[in-house]
Design a protein around this motif. Structure first.
Motif, PDB file in Angstrom:
ATOM      1  N   ILE A  47       0.876  -1.269   0.007  1.00  0.00           N
ATOM      2  CA  ILE A  47       0.033   0.083  -0.072  1.00  0.00           C
ATOM      3  C   ILE A  47       0.776   1.254   0.071  1.00  0.00           C
ATOM      4  O   ILE A  47       0.484   2.206  -0.661  1.00  0.00           O
ATOM      5  CB  ILE A  47      -1.003  -0.060   1.113  1.00  0.00           C
ATOM      6  N   ASP A  48       1.973   1.101   0.696  1.00  0.00           N
ATOM      7  CA  ASP A  48       2.784   2.562   0.867  1.00  0.00           C
ATOM      8  C   ASP A  48       3.284   2.822  -0.554  1.00  0.00           C
ATOM      9  O   ASP A  48       3.300   4.147  -1.187  1.00  0.00           O
ATOM     10  CB  ASP A  48       4.073   2.224   1.512  1.00  0.00           C
ATOM     11  N   TYR A  73       1.971   2.109  -3.416  1.00  0.00           N
ATOM     12  CA  TYR A  73       0.677   2.324  -4.419  1.00  0.00           C
ATOM     13  C   TYR A  73       0.244   3.742  -4.119  1.00  0.00           C
ATOM     14  O   TYR A  73       0.226   4.607  -4.983  1.00  0.00           O
ATOM     15  CB  TYR A  73      -0.585   1.482  -3.914  1.00  0.00           C
ATOM     16  N   LEU A  74       0.269   4.264  -2.540  1.00  0.00           N
ATOM     17  CA  LEU A  74      -0.014   5.633  -2.266  1.00  0.00           C
ATOM     18  C   LEU A  74       0.922   6.585  -2.787  1.00  0.00           C
ATOM     19  O   LEU A  74       0.494   7.523  -3.521  1.00  0.00           O
ATOM     20  CB  LEU A  74      -0.377   5.778  -0.806  1.00  0.00           C
ATOM     21  N   VAL A 101      -5.078   3.653  -6.458  1.00  0.00           N
ATOM     22  CA  VAL A 101      -4.638   2.892  -5.439  1.00  0.00           C
ATOM     23  C   VAL A 101      -5.454   1.861  -5.181  1.00  0.00           C
ATOM     24  O   VAL A 101      -5.120   0.595  -5.186  1.00  0.00           O
ATOM     25  CB  VAL A 101      -4.956   3.701  -4.091  1.00  0.00           C
ATOM     26  N   ARG A 102      -6.793   1.918  -5.566  1.00  0.00           N
ATOM     27  CA  ARG A 102      -7.808   0.814  -5.299  1.00  0.00           C
ATOM     28  C   ARG A 102      -7.538  -0.120  -6.446  1.00  0.00           C
ATOM     29  O   ARG A 102      -7.570  -1.493  -5.947  1.00  0.00           O
ATOM     30  CB  ARG A 102      -9.369   1.213  -5.484  1.00  0.00           C
ATOM     31  N   SER A 120      -4.303  -2.098  -5.524  1.00  0.00           N
ATOM     32  CA  SER A 120      -4.337  -2.911  -4.412  1.00  0.00           C
ATOM     33  C   SER A 120      -5.344  -4.245  -4.704  1.00  0.00           C
ATOM     34  O   SER A 120      -4.719  -5.487  -4.539  1.00  0.00           O
ATOM     35  CB  SER A 120      -5.388  -2.358  -3.333  1.00  0.00           C
TER      36      SER A 120
END
Ligand SMILES: Cc1cc2nc3c(=O)[nH]c(=O)nc-3n(C[C@H](O)[C@H](O)[C@H](O)COP(=O)(O)OP(=O)(O)OC[C@H]3O[C@@H](n4cnc5c(N)ncnc54)[C@H](O)[C@@H]3O)c2cc1C
Ligand code: SF4
Length: 328
Positions: free
Chosen positions: A286-287, A289-290, A318-319, A322
């Motif tokens: 996630i880091d 992706y963000l 981001v979604r 993920s």
């Protein structure tokens, strides 16, 4: 509807001969063209039917590429087991497009060349539309522009490209095979579309009479772990506000290669190279992706009605990452 002569050529070469007349238009499934004819947005003298002219095969070639004949129906491609197994982002983008009835009629060639859904372009009562009538102005610029583009815009046009599957195909580096009066050629799908600049009525690099005969998607390690996310005002039967096609190759917890493109935000399907660069070689999580999503809005220009799009773009990316990153 303006009167026209319906031409029914036997093969692609005859079609391109008739289709290169200045007042000729092609029709494939007709799901977009019929609306434009009915509303007199298009008024061809010759309507050239592609029925029986182009092949509709869906096949995985010996090198692992996917070849889609231009007449292949959206529903058949979406339902093909090879497509959903090896190129899921294509099947997902198609299944999130239009309705079952439209997908049963519509072809992949027609989908890639459908016209924009800018409401002013589609409204024959509106005079100011540079795309429909060059030099007339742009009603969307200071009008209703909630769905308008923020990337690749010009002072002459801010209309989005409407195709979902084009976004998936651009992410995967697809090529289009063309035939025209001058012979055959192959170009990258990304190069097919033109940004509006000061000639928004010229939407592609196609020569007069040129036809799409097939789309070929190269075999990449990324395609298997791919995903299409579409954000829209209604759950179904609606065009994208934002969409993201992502494809990832992950090795030992790191992103070896990423491909990311967006729809609903660009005047053409928009490949996000800066986002890809911020993903490549980084830990899958996630880091990463963000951080990468921050680059999605590079160059974005908003109008009064679509100021929400840049934030929505980042969240969409981001979604989608993920979902793809968590895919087996
Ligand atoms: C209510 C509705 C909702 C929709 N929602 C979505 C959506 O959510 N997402 C989405 O992506 N699409 C959506 N669509 C658009 C739909 O997918 C397109 O209308 C369809 O894909 C067009 O394919 P067709 O074969 O019917 O093309 P046609 O209508 O026959 O042709 C479209 C254009 O392509 C040209 N053309 C067709 N084939 C070729 C070829 N082989 N070579 C060169 N030129 C060609 C025609 O001249 C024409 O300009 C929607 C359509 C409707 C009616
Ligand atoms: S955004 Fe483009 S298609 Fe829409 S009104 Fe303006 S010129 Fe026409």
């Amino acid at each position: 509807m303006h009167p026209f002569t319906l031409e029914r050529p036997d093969d692609a070469v005859s079609a391109t001969r008739i289709g290169s007349a200045p007042a000729a238009e092609y029709i494939a499934g007709g799901t977009d063209m019929m609306q434009l004819l009915t509303d007199e947005i298009r008024c061809p003298e010759y309507l050239v039917s592609l029925d029986g002219v182009l092949d509709d095969r869906i096949e995985v070639l010996s090198d692992g590429s996917l070849r889609l004949g231009a007449a292949a129906k959206m529903s058949d491609i979406a339902a093909d087991p090879d497509v959903s197994a090896a190129f899921p982002v294509i099947a997902e983008a198609l299944l999130l497009s239009a309705s079952g009835q439209v997908r049963n009629m519509a072809t992949i060639g027609g989908n890639l060349l459908q016209r924009t859904r800018c409401p002013y372009f589609r409204d024959p009562g509106v005079q100011a539309c540079n795309k429909r009538s060059p030099g007339s102005g742009c009603a969307a610029m200071n009008g209703v522009n909630r769905t308008s583009a923020v990337l690749g815009v010009s002072k002459h046009c801010i209309a989005t490209n409407a195709s979902d599957v084009a976004v998936a195909l651009v992410a995967l580096g697809a090529e289009v095979h063309l035939v025209g009066p001058g012979g055959e050629r192959i170009i990258r799908l990304d190069d097919l579309y033109r940004a509006p600049g000061d000639t928004p009525h010229i939407e592609t690099v196609l020569d007069s009479g040129e036809l799409i005969t097939a789309v070929v998607v190269p075999p990449t390690p990324t395609a298997r772990r791919s995903y299409y996310l579409k954000v829209r005002d209604r759950v179904s039967f609606e065009f994208a506000l934002t969409s993201a096609a992502v494809a990832l190759e992950i090795q030992d917890g790191s992103i070896r290669e990423a491909r990311v493109a967006m729809g609903g935000v660009g005047t053409k399907p928009w490949r996000l190279r800066s986002v890809e660069n911020a993903l490549n070689g980084r830990a899958n999580g996630i880091d990463t992706y963000l951080n990468a999503a921050e680059y999605a809005t590079e160059g974005a220009v908003t109008r009064a009605g679509n100021q929400f799009k840049p934030e929505l773009m980042k969240r969409t990316v981001v979604r989608a990452l993920s979902a793809a990153g968590g895919r087996a």
